[in-house]
Write a protein that holds these residues in place. Sequence first.
Motif, short mmCIF file in Angstrom:
data_model
loop_
_atom_site.label_atom_id
_atom_site.label_comp_id
_atom_site.label_asym_id
_atom_site.label_seq_id
_atom_site.Cartn_x
_atom_site.Cartn_y
_atom_site.Cartn_z
N ASN A 91 -25.79 15.40 3.43
CA ASN A 91 -26.32 14.74 4.62
C ASN A 91 -27.84 14.54 4.61
OD1 ASN A 91 -23.98 14.52 6.82
ND2 ASN A 91 -23.69 16.44 5.69
N LEU A 92 -28.51 15.00 3.57
CA LEU A 92 -29.95 14.81 3.47
C LEU A 92 -30.28 14.01 2.22
CD1 LEU A 92 -31.26 18.42 4.33
CD2 LEU A 92 -31.16 16.45 5.87
N SER A 93 -31.37 13.31 2.28
CA SER A 93 -31.86 12.65 1.07
C SER A 93 -32.36 13.71 0.10
CB SER A 93 -33.01 11.69 1.41
OG SER A 93 -34.14 12.42 1.88
N ASP A 94 -32.45 13.35 -1.17
CA ASP A 94 -32.95 14.30 -2.17
C ASP A 94 -34.34 14.80 -1.80
OD1 ASP A 94 -30.64 13.96 -3.56
OD2 ASP A 94 -31.48 12.60 -5.06
N LEU A 95 -35.17 13.91 -1.26
CA LEU A 95 -36.54 14.28 -0.89
C LEU A 95 -36.54 15.29 0.24
CD1 LEU A 95 -39.54 13.77 -1.42
CD2 LEU A 95 -39.45 11.94 0.30
#
Length: 450
Positions: free
Chosen positions: A204-208
């Motif tokens: 649910n999160l971007s890699d960044l």
Amino acid sequence: MANMNTPHGGSIAADFPPHQSAEDARRINSDDHAISPGEIAVGVVIGRASEYFDFFVYAIASVLVFPSMLFPFDGRLEGTLYAFTIFSFAFIARPIGTVISMAIQRRYGREVKLTVALFLLGSTTAGIAFLPTYTEIGIYSVIILSVLRVGQGLALGGSWDGLPSLLALNAPEEKRGWYAMLGQLGAPVGFFLAAGLFWYLIGNLSDLDFMDWGWRYPFYVAFAINVVALFARLRLISTNEYTHLLEERELQPTSVIEMARSQGRNLIIGALAALASYALFHLVTVFPLSWITIYSPRNMADFLATQMTGVVLMAVGVVASGVIADRIGRRRTLGTLASLIAVFSVFVPMMLDGGEAGQNTFIMLGFALLGLSYGQAAGAVTANFPSHYRYTGAAFTSDLAWLVGAGFAPLVALGVSSQFGLAYVGLYLLSGAVCSLAALSLNRALDIRN
């Protein structure tokens, strides 16, 4: 209270009103009834689940976060090997923590020791959440993580409360295998929660965002879980009934030097008896994460979901081990599973190198075998000691088993497989199985009670 009684009749200063003694405090906590094996089992499961959650949160971060965060100057493989080196520090520190904590308990009491240990475990785990990156402070970030990891190991050594030994001794004779496995359920519960949390964050999160702040969240959760577990365990161990049971069973700390001198043989045999299980432990939980991350294009969230399915099989295997052990005996159960792990080790290279289907097969079979063997591993570290040494002996033998069997397993497995091939991972696991079989078959002093 003005004074708190220690196991040897001494006292320490505390914060209760002058008229309230430690005995009064215990009486307040007591429900004036005998503690049943079921109540002890609940305390064991809660305590172990919280410790394993901390353990697996760190282990997963060692693969997904620390290599690039702390070692950006090197490749992914080298960074993971460095991270696994720091991972092993806790297992080196754990026996030292046991020695220190036993001294604290003899002087100040069990409640003080457990409070200090779990506060140290929670604070060092939460401290990792604030860890600066290498780009921010350079090599000091590596040093800080190493210190915090050592702190986790010291805390785990001090978190021994004697509940598994007490559970084994107070269980009905025909149900000892069943009650012995209950505490081991903490491992699959802890892994499922830790892997599930990372699975959710990655999905649910971007890699960044994940690398910036998302990975830190599980370490905050670990601190909260430790607080709950601390009060749950203190509520049990501070009762008069619990103290009476420990004294009745002679489950009191002894000098580690005295215990090693008198029970050195039992220490070694107890550690080796469950070596196959402890070696397999990290080869199906931590090592595959590193192998998939470096050498496979598989999506990490999907692989974590596969491991979560596998750990459900592990939980089923742990429960089944209790039924099996009560029918054929714990020693025979451990020996049979060590033999099966030896057979499994032969097929490790083919499964891990067999694409997604082969890797999934490795995870499912590995977790199933782990549950069946690990479910009775505690019996090997408690039943072989005379009652006077059982409390300290069980703790120290468990420390040695983790150190020898599991502490360096991810580092060794990744190192040899990257240099020489996956066949050497199978050979490593086979060596653990052989050691277990040798300890179980060649030394009857182990005497795992049926």
